[in-house]
Design a protein around this motif. Structure first.
Motif, PDB file in Angstrom:
ATOM      1  N   PHE A 108     -24.819 -52.044 -47.692  1.00 17.87           N
ATOM      2  CA  PHE A 108     -26.066 -52.632 -48.171  1.00 17.87           C
ATOM      3  C   PHE A 108     -27.209 -52.320 -47.211  1.00 17.87           C
ATOM      4  O   PHE A 108     -28.271 -51.852 -47.618  1.00 17.87           O
ATOM      5  CB  PHE A 108     -25.908 -54.155 -48.312  1.00 17.87           C
ATOM      6  N   ASP A 109     -26.980 -52.574 -45.919  1.00 16.72           N
ATOM      7  CA  ASP A 109     -28.040 -52.522 -44.908  1.00 16.72           C
ATOM      8  C   ASP A 109     -28.813 -51.203 -44.906  1.00 16.72           C
ATOM      9  O   ASP A 109     -30.041 -51.200 -44.861  1.00 16.72           O
ATOM     10  CB  ASP A 109     -27.455 -52.742 -43.502  1.00 16.72           C
ATOM     11  N   PHE A 134     -27.196 -58.872 -41.163  1.00 22.95           N
ATOM     12  CA  PHE A 134     -28.446 -58.523 -41.844  1.00 22.95           C
ATOM     13  C   PHE A 134     -28.655 -59.265 -43.166  1.00 22.95           C
ATOM     14  O   PHE A 134     -29.608 -60.019 -43.320  1.00 22.95           O
ATOM     15  CB  PHE A 134     -28.467 -57.008 -42.071  1.00 22.95           C
ATOM     16  N   ARG A 171     -18.979 -51.367 -49.125  1.00 17.10           N
ATOM     17  CA  ARG A 171     -19.873 -52.524 -49.233  1.00 17.10           C
ATOM     18  C   ARG A 171     -21.212 -52.273 -48.552  1.00 17.10           C
ATOM     19  O   ARG A 171     -21.870 -53.196 -48.068  1.00 17.10           O
ATOM     20  CB  ARG A 171     -19.184 -53.766 -48.679  1.00 17.10           C
ATOM     21  N   LEU A 198     -37.356 -57.366 -37.159  1.00 14.95           N
ATOM     22  CA  LEU A 198     -37.463 -55.910 -37.279  1.00 14.95           C
ATOM     23  C   LEU A 198     -37.947 -55.533 -38.678  1.00 14.95           C
ATOM     24  O   LEU A 198     -38.822 -54.686 -38.844  1.00 14.95           O
ATOM     25  CB  LEU A 198     -36.087 -55.288 -37.009  1.00 14.95           C
ATOM     26  N   VAL A 242     -22.274 -59.601 -50.096  1.00 17.45           N
ATOM     27  CA  VAL A 242     -23.089 -59.835 -51.283  1.00 17.45           C
ATOM     28  C   VAL A 242     -22.344 -60.735 -52.281  1.00 17.45           C
ATOM     29  O   VAL A 242     -22.953 -61.426 -53.097  1.00 17.45           O
ATOM     30  CB  VAL A 242     -23.525 -58.478 -51.916  1.00 17.45           C
ATOM     31  N   VAL A 252     -33.718 -55.160 -30.022  1.00 19.12           N
ATOM     32  CA  VAL A 252     -32.538 -55.483 -30.829  1.00 19.12           C
ATOM     33  C   VAL A 252     -31.284 -54.810 -30.267  1.00 19.12           C
ATOM     34  O   VAL A 252     -30.219 -55.416 -30.203  1.00 19.12           O
ATOM     35  CB  VAL A 252     -32.767 -55.057 -32.302  1.00 19.12           C
ATOM     36  N   MET A 253     -31.424 -53.543 -29.822  1.00 17.51           N
ATOM     37  CA  MET A 253     -30.195 -52.795 -29.521  1.00 17.51           C
ATOM     38  C   MET A 253     -29.740 -52.848 -28.068  1.00 17.51           C
ATOM     39  O   MET A 253     -28.540 -52.830 -27.802  1.00 17.51           O
ATOM     40  CB  MET A 253     -30.312 -51.351 -30.004  1.00 17.51           C
ATOM     41  N   PHE A 263     -15.845 -50.410 -45.096  1.00 16.06           N
ATOM     42  CA  PHE A 263     -17.223 -50.597 -44.637  1.00 16.06           C
ATOM     43  C   PHE A 263     -18.208 -49.832 -45.515  1.00 16.06           C
ATOM     44  O   PHE A 263     -19.297 -50.321 -45.796  1.00 16.06           O
ATOM     45  CB  PHE A 263     -17.362 -50.171 -43.170  1.00 16.06           C
ATOM     46  N   VAL A 291     -25.324 -50.464 -32.145  1.00 15.98           N
ATOM     47  CA  VAL A 291     -26.669 -50.535 -32.715  1.00 15.98           C
ATOM     48  C   VAL A 291     -26.587 -51.129 -34.122  1.00 15.98           C
ATOM     49  O   VAL A 291     -25.772 -50.701 -34.929  1.00 15.98           O
ATOM     50  CB  VAL A 291     -27.311 -49.130 -32.765  1.00 15.98           C
ATOM     51  N   SER A 292     -27.417 -52.114 -34.402  1.00  9.10           N
ATOM     52  CA  SER A 292     -27.372 -52.778 -35.710  1.00  9.10           C
ATOM     53  C   SER A 292     -27.614 -51.772 -36.832  1.00  9.10           C
ATOM     54  O   SER A 292     -28.408 -50.839 -36.692  1.00  9.10           O
ATOM     55  CB  SER A 292     -28.411 -53.891 -35.764  1.00  9.10           C
ATOM     56  N   ALA A 295     -29.145 -52.123 -39.633  1.00  5.72           N
ATOM     57  CA  ALA A 295     -30.522 -52.139 -40.122  1.00  5.72           C
ATOM     58  C   ALA A 295     -31.393 -51.242 -39.242  1.00  5.72           C
ATOM     59  O   ALA A 295     -32.188 -50.437 -39.744  1.00  5.72           O
ATOM     60  CB  ALA A 295     -31.063 -53.566 -40.132  1.00  5.72           C
ATOM     61  N   LEU A 296     -31.203 -51.344 -37.929  1.00  2.00           N
ATOM     62  CA  LEU A 296     -31.979 -50.505 -37.012  1.00  2.00           C
ATOM     63  C   LEU A 296     -31.596 -49.037 -37.147  1.00  2.00           C
ATOM     64  O   LEU A 296     -32.455 -48.163 -37.105  1.00  2.00           O
ATOM     65  CB  LEU A 296     -31.786 -50.983 -35.563  1.00  2.00           C
ATOM     66  N   ILE A 302     -33.241 -59.367 -36.192  1.00  2.00           N
ATOM     67  CA  ILE A 302     -33.074 -58.284 -37.170  1.00  2.00           C
ATOM     68  C   ILE A 302     -34.100 -58.433 -38.293  1.00  2.00           C
ATOM     69  O   ILE A 302     -34.697 -57.454 -38.741  1.00  2.00           O
ATOM     70  CB  ILE A 302     -31.647 -58.299 -37.769  1.00  2.00           C
ATOM     71  N   PRO A 320     -17.077 -58.340 -49.392  1.00  2.28           N
ATOM     72  CA  PRO A 320     -18.465 -57.913 -49.263  1.00  2.28           C
ATOM     73  C   PRO A 320     -19.400 -59.123 -49.175  1.00  2.28           C
ATOM     74  O   PRO A 320     -19.281 -60.050 -49.979  1.00  2.28           O
ATOM     75  CB  PRO A 320     -18.725 -57.110 -50.538  1.00  2.28           C
ATOM     76  N   TYR A 329     -27.414 -57.059 -55.361  1.00  8.35           N
ATOM     77  CA  TYR A 329     -28.503 -57.737 -54.670  1.00  8.35           C
ATOM     78  C   TYR A 329     -29.777 -57.758 -55.530  1.00  8.35           C
ATOM     79  O   TYR A 329     -30.434 -58.791 -55.676  1.00  8.35           O
ATOM     80  CB  TYR A 329     -28.737 -57.054 -53.327  1.00  8.35           C
ATOM     81  N   MET A 352     -41.919 -50.498 -34.610  1.00 13.14           N
ATOM     82  CA  MET A 352     -40.519 -50.586 -35.044  1.00 13.14           C
ATOM     83  C   MET A 352     -39.598 -50.241 -33.873  1.00 13.14           C
ATOM     84  O   MET A 352     -38.601 -50.918 -33.621  1.00 13.14           O
ATOM     85  CB  MET A 352     -40.291 -49.632 -36.224  1.00 13.14           C
ATOM     86  N   TRP A 386     -44.364 -46.856 -36.618  1.00 14.65           N
ATOM     87  CA  TRP A 386     -43.054 -46.533 -36.061  1.00 14.65           C
ATOM     88  C   TRP A 386     -42.906 -46.933 -34.604  1.00 14.65           C
ATOM     89  O   TRP A 386     -41.815 -47.262 -34.163  1.00 14.65           O
ATOM     90  CB  TRP A 386     -42.735 -45.049 -36.249  1.00 14.65           C
ATOM     91  N   ARG A 399     -31.062 -50.760 -47.996  1.00 14.16           N
ATOM     92  CA  ARG A 399     -32.260 -51.595 -47.906  1.00 14.16           C
ATOM     93  C   ARG A 399     -33.275 -51.017 -46.921  1.00 14.16           C
ATOM     94  O   ARG A 399     -34.478 -51.064 -47.157  1.00 14.16           O
ATOM     95  CB  ARG A 399     -31.834 -53.015 -47.488  1.00 14.16           C
ATOM     96  N   THR A 400     -32.787 -50.451 -45.796  1.00 19.08           N
ATOM     97  CA  THR A 400     -33.725 -50.016 -44.760  1.00 19.08           C
ATOM     98  C   THR A 400     -34.123 -48.539 -44.877  1.00 19.08           C
ATOM     99  O   THR A 400     -35.098 -48.129 -44.268  1.00 19.08           O
ATOM    100  CB  THR A 400     -33.139 -50.247 -43.355  1.00 19.08           C
ATOM    101  N   ASN A 402     -23.264 -52.657 -54.013  1.00 25.74           N
ATOM    102  CA  ASN A 402     -23.751 -53.794 -53.248  1.00 25.74           C
ATOM    103  C   ASN A 402     -25.242 -54.025 -53.436  1.00 25.74           C
ATOM    104  O   ASN A 402     -25.695 -55.145 -53.628  1.00 25.74           O
ATOM    105  CB  ASN A 402     -23.497 -53.526 -51.761  1.00 25.74           C
ATOM    106  N   TYR A 425     -33.562 -47.757 -40.140  1.00 19.20           N
ATOM    107  CA  TYR A 425     -34.982 -47.513 -39.842  1.00 19.20           C
ATOM    108  C   TYR A 425     -35.152 -46.313 -38.929  1.00 19.20           C
ATOM    109  O   TYR A 425     -36.061 -45.497 -39.121  1.00 19.20           O
ATOM    110  CB  TYR A 425     -35.606 -48.743 -39.188  1.00 19.20           C
ATOM    111  N   ASN A 434     -26.270 -58.845 -35.105  1.00 27.85           N
ATOM    112  CA  ASN A 434     -26.604 -57.715 -35.968  1.00 27.85           C
ATOM    113  C   ASN A 434     -26.550 -58.038 -37.463  1.00 27.85           C
ATOM    114  O   ASN A 434     -26.868 -57.190 -38.278  1.00 27.85           O
ATOM    115  CB  ASN A 434     -25.652 -56.546 -35.691  1.00 27.85           C
TER     116      ASN A 434
END
Lengths: 294, 290
Positions: free
Chosen positions: B228-229, A230, B226, A248, A139, A269-270, B223, B112-113, B115-116, A245, A137, B251, A262, A259, B232-233, B247, B119, A228
C-alpha cells in the motif's frame, strides 16, 4: 594450489606466458571484483546519501541535481516551525512507539515462554493463527478500526494508535522471542526446579536474563515497526497524535512537492531507525524471518 | 515439569489482546462484507444483502485489474529481490576485508520507512532534475523523453524498485549465512575434478540455498501482496489504474468512496489470499523444527 599439477606438465616457454596471462587475468578479476563491490555499495547507500545531501540544499541546487553546493540548515528550520511543527510529531511517534513496546514485550515474553516450554492442546494451531494475524493486510483491519474508533471516540488518540500497533507488533514479537527461547537448553531451568525454584522464579531469574539479547532485538524491531507504520496512522491520526511519517506526508503535500523539505523530514524519519537497526545487526536476519533463517 | 495452570496465566493476556486487536476486526469485516453500508449516507450499517458484495467484486473490472497489478507487482518484486540478493551474496561470499566492511551496510535500506522510500524514489525519478532519471538519460539516450512514473509498465517497475532496494541486501545476508556453512574443500575438490564455475553454482551452491529461497520467496510475496505505502507515496495508482494494487483499491473504495460493505468484501478476499501464503510459511517454520 589446484593448478599445480597442470602447470608441471607444460613446457617452460608456455609457463612464462601463462604466468603473465595469469597476472593479467588476476588483475582483471580483481578490478572486476572491486567494481562490483563498488556498485553494491552504491546501490545500498546512494538513495540514503542523496536524501541526506538534499536535506541541506537550497531549492536552486535541488533543481540542478548538483553534488557541490553550499549547505544550509534552512530546511530543518522550516520543518520545525509552523505549519509543519516537527517537534511534537517526533514526540507523538516516540509516545506511540514506547507505549506499544511497553505493553507488547512483557506479554510477548510470557506468551513465547509458555509456547516454547509447555505443551497444551492446539499448540500448533495457535502458532499458525498467531503467524496468520501477523501477515494480515492492514487494510483488512483498518475499516473495522476506523468505524469502531469513531464510535468510541478513539480517533486521533494515543490509545487508538497503540491498539492498532499492538495488532502488528504482538504476533511478530511472540514468534521472534519463541525462536530465542527455543535455542536455550532446558537443563539450566531443570536444575533450578531441582533447587526448589518455582515456575515464576525460573522464568524471572533463569530464563529472563538469558534471553536479554532476544528481548533487546524484539524491542528494537517493535519500535521500528511502530515508528515506520503508515496506513493506520494515515487514517487514525490527525492533528493531536500525528506521527513523523504522517508529518512527512504533510510536507510532501499533494502537488508541487518541495523536495528539499521532504528530504529534511525524511532524514529525521530514517536516521534514528538506521542507527537502531544497526545496533541489532547480529540478529536482524533472524528477526526479519521470525527465526526461519538463523 | 509439573502440571500447573501457570502456562495459561502466561498465555492468556497476550492472546486476549491478540483476539481483541486482530480476530475481532476480521470478524467485524467479515460480517460487514455481507451488508450494504455507504458511510457517507448513513452512520449505521445497512441491511444484509447476502453475497451481493462478492458478486459485485467478481464482475468488477477494477477488482480484476487490481488483482492483475498485484500479481505482476509481486512476481516482479520477488524475482528482482531474490536475483539481486543472490548476486550480492555470491559477490560478498569471498571473505575479504572489503566484504567484511560492506556486509553490515546491507541492513540500512530495510530500516528506511516504506513511505519515505516511495517519496525518495519518486524524487529521484522526476523528469527534469531527478538524479536517477539523469543518470539513465546519460547512459541510455533513447529513454531521455520517458517520464518513468507516467508510463504504465515503467511505473509498476519503478514501484517495485524501492522494495527491492530494501529486500535484496537483506536476502543477500540470509544467503551469506547459508553459504558460510559450505566448507571450501568441497569447491576445491570439485575444481580438481574439472567442474566449471557454473557447475559449482548449479550443483553445490544452489541446492544449499534452496530452503532459504523458499522462505524468502514466501515472505517477500506476503509483503508485496499487501503493498500500500509505495502506491500511496509514488503513483496513487496511476497512470490510469496501472499501479493500483488490491490493497490500494480497497483503500479507495473504503476511504474515498466510503463504501464500507463493498470494501470489506474485497478485504476478506485479500485476507483469504494472504492466509494461503501465511499457511505455507508457517509450515516451513514449523517443519524446520522437527
Amino acid at each position: 594450489m589446484s593448478q599445480a599439477p597442470i602447470a608441471r606438465t607444460v613446457s617452460t616457454e608456455n609457463k612464462a606466458g601463462n604466468s603473465e596471462n595469469r597476472f593479467i587475468k588476476n588483475f582483471i578479476n580483481q578490478t572486476g571484483y572491486y567494481i562490483a563491490l563498488g556498485l553494491t555499495v552504491a546501490f545500498v547507500l546512494f538513495p540514503i546519501f542523496w536524501i541526506a545531501i538534499t536535506a541541506f540544499k537550497q531549492s536552486i541546487d535541488v533543481q540542478s541535481a548538483s553534488l557541490f553546493f553550499t549547505p544550509t540548515l534552512q530546511n530543518f528550520r522550516t520543518i520545525f516551525s509552523h505549519p509543519f511543527n516537527f517537534a511534537p510529531l517526533i514526540y507523538n511517534s516516540m509516545v506511540v512507539g514506547v507505549l506499544t513496546v511497553l505493553i507488547a514485550i512483557p506479554l510477548a515474553v510470557m506468551c513465547a515462554y509458555a509456547i516454547s516450554r509447555y505443551t497444551f492442546i492446539g499448540q500448533d494451531f495457535l502458532l499458525i493463527a498467531i503467524l496468520a494475524t501477523q501477515f494480515l493486510p492492514p487494510v483488512v483491519v483498518i475499516l473495522p478500526y476506523f468505524i469502531q474508533f469513531r464510535n468510541l471516540g478513539l480517533l486521533d488518540s494515543y490509545t487508538g494508535l497503540v491498539i492498532v500497533n499492538l495488532s502488528r507488533v504482538l504476533p511478530f514479537t511472540i514468534w521472534l522471542l519463541k525462536g530465542f527461547i527455543d535455542t536455550l537448553p532446558t537443563e539450566i531451568e531443570e536444575a533450578a526446579y531441582i533447587d526448589g525454584c518455582n515456575e515464576l522464579g525460573v522464568l524471572r531469574h533463569v530464563t529472563f536474563p538469558l534471553i536479554m539479547p532476544g528481548i533487546a532485538t524484539s524491542t528494537i524491531f517493535a519500535f521500528i515497526m511502530a515508528w515506520n507504520e503508515f496506513l493506520f496512522a494515515l487514517i487514525l491520526s490527525s492533528t493531536k497524535t500525528k506521527t513523523v511519517i504522517i508529518g512527512l506526508v504533510s510536507v510532501v503535500g499533494e502537488q508541487g512537492v518541495v523536495w528539499e523539505l521532504m528530504s529534511a523530514a525524511g532524514l529525521i524519519v530514517m536516521v534514528p531507525m538506521i542507527i537502531l537497526a544497526f545496533s541489532i545487526r547480529k540478529y536482524f536476519v533472524e528477526g526479519m524471518t521470525m527465526g526461519a533463517v538463523k | 515439569m509439573q502440571k500447573t495452570y501457570f502456562r495459561y496465566v502466561l498465555l492468556v493476556p497476550a492472546l486476549l489482546i491478540l483476539a481483541a486487536t486482530t480476530i475481532y476486526p476480521i470478524a467485524f469485516a467479515f460480517v460487514l462484507s455481507f451488508r450494504e453500508w455507504k458511510i457517507a449516507k448513513s452512520p449505521t450499517p445497512g441491511p444484509f444483502i447476502g453475497f451481493e458484495n462478492y458478486q459485485r467484486a467478481f464482475s468488477d473490472a477494477n477488482f480484476w485489474n487490481a488483482l492483475k497489478v498485484t500479481s505482476m507487482y509481486t512476481v516482479m518484486g520477488v524475482g528482482l529481490a531474490v536475483g539481486l540478493g543472490l548476486a550480492i551474496a555470491l559477490l560478498l561470499q569471498k571473505p575479504t576485508r572489503a566484504s567484511r566492511i560492506v556486509k553490515p551496510l546491507l541492513i540500512f535500506p530495510f530500516a528506511v520507512s516504506l513511505a519515505l522510500k516511495g517519496y525518495s524514489f519518486r524524487f529521484m525519478l522526476v523528469p527534469e532534475f531527478g538524479v536517477l532519471d539523469r543518470i539513465l538519460d546519460t547512459l541510455f539516450p533513447f529513454v531521455a523523453e520517458l517520464n518513468w512514473l507516467a508510463h504504465p509498465f515503467w511505473a509498476l517497475f519503478w514501484m517495485s524498485v524501492p522494495e527491492v532496494w530494501g529486500w535484496a541486501p537483506l536476502i543477500a545476508l540470509m544467503f551469506l549465512g547459508a553459504l558460510g556453512s559450505i566448507s571450501p574443500e568441497i569447491f576445491e575438490a570439485a575444481k580438481v575434478d574439472g567442474a566449471t564455475n557454473f557447475e559449482l553454482f548449479w550443483h553445490i551452491t544452489l541446492p544449499l540455498l534452496r530452503p532459504i529461497i523458499v522462505i524468502v520467496t514466501l515472505l517477500k510475496s506476503i509483503f508485496s501482496l499487501r503493498m500500500f505505502d509505495l502506491v500511496r507515496t509514488m503513483t496513487a495508482g496511476g497512470p490510469g489504474r496501472a499501479t493500483e494494487t488490491l490493497n490500494y483499491y480497497i483503500y479507495t473504495v473504503g476511504f474515498n468512496f466510503f463504501d464500507m460493505g463493498y470494501a470489506s468484501s474485497l478485504a476478506v478476499i485479500l485476507a483469504v489470499l494472504l492466509s494461503l501464503f501465511a499457511l505455507l510459511y508457517s509450515r516451513v517454520l514449523l517443519g524446520g523444527e522437527k
